[in-house]
Design a protein around this motif. Structure first.
Motif, PDB file in Angstrom:
ATOM      1  N   GLY A 266       4.267  30.291 -47.552  1.00 33.14           N
ATOM      2  CA  GLY A 266       4.966  29.287 -48.344  1.00 33.14           C
ATOM      3  C   GLY A 266       5.483  28.116 -47.528  1.00 33.14           C
ATOM      4  O   GLY A 266       6.126  27.216 -48.051  1.00 33.14           O
ATOM      5  N   ARG A 267       5.254  28.148 -46.238  1.00 34.03           N
ATOM      6  CA  ARG A 267       5.675  27.026 -45.372  1.00 34.03           C
ATOM      7  C   ARG A 267       4.439  26.263 -44.921  1.00 34.03           C
ATOM      8  O   ARG A 267       3.447  26.868 -44.509  1.00 34.03           O
ATOM      9  CB  ARG A 267       6.422  27.544 -44.148  1.00 34.03           C
ATOM     10  CG  ARG A 267       7.660  28.349 -44.476  1.00 34.03           C
ATOM     11  CD  ARG A 267       8.770  27.464 -44.975  1.00 34.03           C
ATOM     12  NE  ARG A 267      10.041  28.176 -44.932  1.00 34.03           N
ATOM     13  CZ  ARG A 267      11.205  27.624 -44.652  1.00 34.03           C
ATOM     14  NH1 ARG A 267      11.284  26.323 -44.411  1.00 34.03           N
ATOM     15  NH2 ARG A 267      12.304  28.341 -44.632  1.00 34.03           N
ATOM     16  N   SER A 268       4.543  24.953 -44.968  1.00 33.67           N
ATOM     17  CA  SER A 268       3.387  24.129 -44.633  1.00 33.67           C
ATOM     18  C   SER A 268       3.146  24.120 -43.117  1.00 33.67           C
ATOM     19  O   SER A 268       3.989  24.564 -42.334  1.00 33.67           O
ATOM     20  CB  SER A 268       3.639  22.687 -45.102  1.00 33.67           C
ATOM     21  OG  SER A 268       4.699  22.159 -44.337  1.00 33.67           O
ATOM     22  N   ASP A 269       1.999  23.549 -42.736  1.00 34.14           N
ATOM     23  CA  ASP A 269       1.684  23.407 -41.311  1.00 34.14           C
ATOM     24  C   ASP A 269       2.794  22.643 -40.593  1.00 34.14           C
ATOM     25  O   ASP A 269       3.206  22.982 -39.492  1.00 34.14           O
ATOM     26  CB  ASP A 269       0.367  22.632 -41.130  1.00 34.14           C
ATOM     27  CG  ASP A 269      -0.840  23.480 -41.518  1.00 34.14           C
ATOM     28  OD1 ASP A 269      -0.634  24.652 -41.900  1.00 34.14           O
ATOM     29  OD2 ASP A 269      -1.969  22.963 -41.444  1.00 34.14           O
ATOM     30  N   GLU A 270       3.272  21.576 -41.249  1.00 29.57           N
ATOM     31  CA  GLU A 270       4.267  20.702 -40.617  1.00 29.57           C
ATOM     32  C   GLU A 270       5.613  21.411 -40.473  1.00 29.57           C
ATOM     33  O   GLU A 270       6.412  21.079 -39.596  1.00 29.57           O
ATOM     34  CB  GLU A 270       4.490  19.415 -41.426  1.00 29.57           C
ATOM     35  CG  GLU A 270       3.283  18.495 -41.537  1.00 29.57           C
ATOM     36  CD  GLU A 270       2.175  19.072 -42.418  1.00 29.57           C
ATOM     37  OE1 GLU A 270       2.499  19.763 -43.417  1.00 29.57           O
ATOM     38  OE2 GLU A 270       0.986  18.866 -42.093  1.00 29.57           O
ATOM     39  N   GLU A 271       5.880  22.361 -41.374  1.00 34.82           N
ATOM     40  CA  GLU A 271       7.185  23.029 -41.310  1.00 34.82           C
ATOM     41  C   GLU A 271       7.286  24.003 -40.128  1.00 34.82           C
ATOM     42  O   GLU A 271       8.379  24.273 -39.644  1.00 34.82           O
ATOM     43  CB  GLU A 271       7.440  23.798 -42.614  1.00 34.82           C
ATOM     44  CG  GLU A 271       8.108  22.956 -43.685  1.00 34.82           C
ATOM     45  CD  GLU A 271       8.339  23.778 -44.945  1.00 34.82           C
ATOM     46  OE1 GLU A 271       9.496  24.087 -45.242  1.00 34.82           O
ATOM     47  OE2 GLU A 271       7.334  24.111 -45.611  1.00 34.82           O
ATOM     48  N   HIS A 272       6.144  24.516 -39.675  1.00 34.68           N
ATOM     49  CA  HIS A 272       6.219  25.530 -38.613  1.00 34.68           C
ATOM     50  C   HIS A 272       6.869  25.014 -37.323  1.00 34.68           C
ATOM     51  O   HIS A 272       7.743  25.688 -36.771  1.00 34.68           O
ATOM     52  CB  HIS A 272       4.850  26.167 -38.382  1.00 34.68           C
ATOM     53  CG  HIS A 272       4.565  27.258 -39.374  1.00 34.68           C
ATOM     54  ND1 HIS A 272       4.199  26.999 -40.683  1.00 34.68           N
ATOM     55  CD2 HIS A 272       4.672  28.602 -39.277  1.00 34.68           C
ATOM     56  CE1 HIS A 272       4.051  28.144 -41.330  1.00 34.68           C
ATOM     57  NE2 HIS A 272       4.337  29.131 -40.500  1.00 34.68           N
TER      58      HIS A 272
END
Ligand SMILES: Cc1ncc(COP(=O)(O)O)c(C=O)c1O
Length: 473
Positions: A414-420
């Protein structure tokens, strides 16, 4: 200077006593505070800019001034590599005897180039190399040299492979009109392999990055095909760099089948074990390293899993005469009678002047004993498996890699690539842990790498609990 000997570079007895006291206090305070220090410093840019701009004093600041600088400017702007939740990259905190061994290294200041300048050091280095080579059953002709790290060891291994393949390499380099030499490694190999190929003039166009399987191990079927295709195209395959512990996922390439292929194809087999090879010390992992006995050369890093301070890498070569053939040079100003006990290590690598790196390795092995290192390696593996199991059991978290060694890569659902990357920054800011980024199959994740002898189960559980909260949000 607070010394009675102005103008000399020797400390008087009072200064020596003060320096010893301040050093001992520094080491003790650091040890006592290490778990409570910020993992990454809140860098004071003004202080560091001043450090860069200010001229060195004509009159020294003395022992007290030097230690004051350490406290005021260096320590607050230094990374706490030894923090128990420093689990980024492949870094280990130094072992406890390290500061003392390094101090003695400085006092003795042996030049480990030829044996007359470092007789005991030469034998100490030999004994360390001999022990390391024994871990992989490299056989009676094996030898090697301590290097500044795994990257350097791999570069020197490939140099040895080039010299072995092209006996005229030294005189004519690679510009001989012969077919281009080709080197094979995997898509998950460390960048030091490319860097070595670039530095040595092999050319990145002549490095094949073989795709990996679903456990990030080099695909031997595709390696076989690539070698055949290159031969067909008139190129000259010469070396395979397999990895024992890939930097992102800790995967171990299929070393046995790769060794078979290298034998059939007459290729030099180098194993980059900078991260993984010293896990041979752990009973639960050692079987996986058994085929390394067939490698022509191995790179590994005492500054990782032997927890020596930087820098200490090692290159092992199955036939030490090949290493010597690649690096020994004669010169009129360095004519030393050979000795069958003490080696001239300048003939086994690119350096002439060399520090007594072996002392810190030897000191650690002697002080703590091999079993303590076996247990430390086993503990790191156990902790990584624990984290892997926690992640796998959490519905909102994805374990991105099989936990072969101690790298655990996690994707938060549920977390995008950018959020990691933002989650990584958050973990650091709140003081939970310094973890690193992972990129596997083009997907970003969060990577914990347990190569830290100070990490405990409680540290791992804290990290797992926090990752779980990211997932549930
Ligand atoms: C697989 C692998 N190879 C090479 C290296 C480079 O080692 P060093 O930093 O000692 O040069 C690393 C570092 O983490 C690594 O993981």
């Amino acid at each position: 200077m607070d010394t009675a000997n102005p103008g000399t570079l020797v400390l008087d007895a009072a200064d020596r006593a003060r320096a010893a006291e301040l050093l001992a206090r520094f080491v003790d305070d650091y040890e006592d505070s290490v778990a409570n220090r910020p993992i990454l410093p809140d860098v004071d840019r003004d202080t560091l800019a001043k450090l860069l701009a200010e001229p060195f004093p004509a009159e020294g600041v003395g022992v007290e001034g030097f230690f004051a600088d350490l406290h005021d400017r260096i320590l607050p702007n230094s990374t706490t590599v030894a923090h128990p939740r420093f689990l980024a990259y492949v870094q280990g905190p130094p072992n406890g005897i390290a500061p003392y061994a390094d101090a003695i290294t400085a006092v003795l200041n042996q030049n480990c180039n030829f044996w007359q300048l470092s007789p005991a050091a030469s034998v100490v280095e030999r004994s360390v190399i001999q022990w390391l080579a024994g871990l992989y059953d490299l056989g009676p002709a094996a030898g090697g040299v301590l290097t500044n790290g795994g990257s350097g060891a791999t570069k020197d291994a490939i140099t040895t492979a080039l010299a072995d393949r092209r006996p005229y390499f030294r005189e004519r380099g690679l510009q001989t009109g012969a077919p281009p030499l080709v080197l094979y490694t995997s898509e998950e190999a460390h960048r030091c392999v490319d860097k070595a190929a670039a530095i040595l003039g092999i050319g990145l166009a002549n490095v094949r990055h073989i795709p990996t399987d679903d456990a990030y191990r080099m695909r031997v079927d595709l390696l076989t095909e690539a070698i055949a295709a290159d031969r067909e195209a008139g190129l000259e395959p010469f070396c395979v760099v397999a990895t024992a512990g890939t930097v992102t996922s800790g995967s171990i390439d299929p070393l046995g089948p790769i060794a078979d292929l290298c034998e059939r194809e007459d290729l030099w087999l180098h194993v980059d074990g900078a991260y993984g090879a010293l896990f041979v010390l752990a009973d639960s992992a050692k079987e996986q390293f058994a085929p390394m006995s067939r490698a022509d050369s191995i790179a590994l890093d005492p500054h990782k899993m032997l927890f020596t301070p930087y820098e200490a890498g090692a290159l092992l070569v199955k036939d030490a005469t090949k290493l010597r053939a690649a690096f020994a040079f004669s010169s009129s100003y360095l004519t030393i009678a050979e000795d069958d006990l003490m080696l001239d290590f300048m003939d086994y690598g690119p350096q002439l002047s060399r520090s007594f790196k072996a002392l810190k390795v030897w000191a650690a092995l002697r002080t703590f004993g091999i079993d303590t290192f076996r247990e430390a390696a086993e503990r790191c593996l156990r902790l990584a498996r624990r984290l892997g199991e926690r992640v796998a059991a959490e519905p909102g978290l994805e374990l991105m890699n099989p936990v072969t060694l101690t790298a655990v890569c996690v994707r938060v659902s549920g977390r995008s690539d950018e959020e990691h990357p933002r989650l990584l920054a958050q973990l650091l800011e709140e003081g939970t842990a310094l973890l690193g980024p992972a990129l596997l199959n083009g997907r970003p994740g969060i990577r914990a790498c347990v190569t830290n002898h100070r990490t405990t189960e409680a540290d791992i559980d804290l990290i797992a609990d926090r990752l779980a909260t990211f997932a549930s949000r």
